[in-house]
Design a protein around this motif. Structure first.
Motif: not given
Length: 205
Positions: A102-115
């Protein structure tokens, strides 16, 4: 006793993965990480769990770490340098990914939001164990936090300890010198006092 599939969740950055095995109070765990696979077995609440995953792309096992915490096992797994990009999924096998991860939504970020989001907070993994390829949880990795390997904090601690011991020796010498100075000064004051006592006699005569 039947073996259950360990519940796994994950999140990623372009350079690393954060994988959590969501089992409390894990005992008798065996964790083997290679550049291509993660294999886990362990017990939780008297039940046996396991997982055997082949990653979507390559990783760097020798620079990855993990820590067994009261509620889970958490891993910070570095991607291979040539694979530093966002993956579409964690596992090579789509069916296994769908059923076991499953995706860990607490730590998830979109690629364009990584910076903007920055890297993972790995403070909870301080003092964790390094993982050598195919060797499971082997500590002592050079330069790894809390590992004490060559070039790591262990070597620096020894140097600091030696320096501190040397400093203590110098302090003792300083204290001894100060004590001697005080004694000599005290003796001089006594001599001065005795001279002062003699002065009235001279005046009276």
């Amino acid at each position: 006793m039947p073996t259950n599939t360990a519940p796994v969740k994950w999140a990623q950055r372009s350079d690393s993965l954060y994988v959590t095995i969501s089992l409390p109070d894990v005992k008798d765990e065996t964790i083997t990480l290679t550049d291509a696979k993660l294999v886990f077995t362990g017990k939780s609440n008297n039940n046996e769990y396991a997982c055997d995953f082949e990653f979507f792309k390559g990783c760097k096992a020798e620079t990855s770490t993990y820590k067994v915490l009261p509620r889970s096992i958490q891993m910070h797994i570095m991607k291979a340098e040539e694979e530093e990009e966002f993956w579409p999924r964690l596992l090579k096998d789509k069916a296994a990914e769908k059923n076991q991860v499953k995706v860990d939504w607490d730590k998830y970020v979109d690629e364009d939001e990584e910076e903007e989001a920055g890297g993972f907070d790995t403070s909870g993994l301080e003092g964790g164990q390094g993982m050598m390829p195919g060797m499971g949880g082997m500590g002592g990795m050079p330069g790894m936090p809390g590992m004490g390997g060559p070039g790591g904090p262990g070597g620096m601690d020894m140097e600091a300890l030696m320096a501190q011991m040397g400093g203590m020796g110098g302090m003792e010498e300083m204290m001894a010198k100060m004590k001697n100075d005080l004694e000599n000064k005290g003796g001089g004051e006594e001599e001065a006092d005795s001279d002062d006592d003699d002065l009235p006699d001279l005046e009276e005569s």
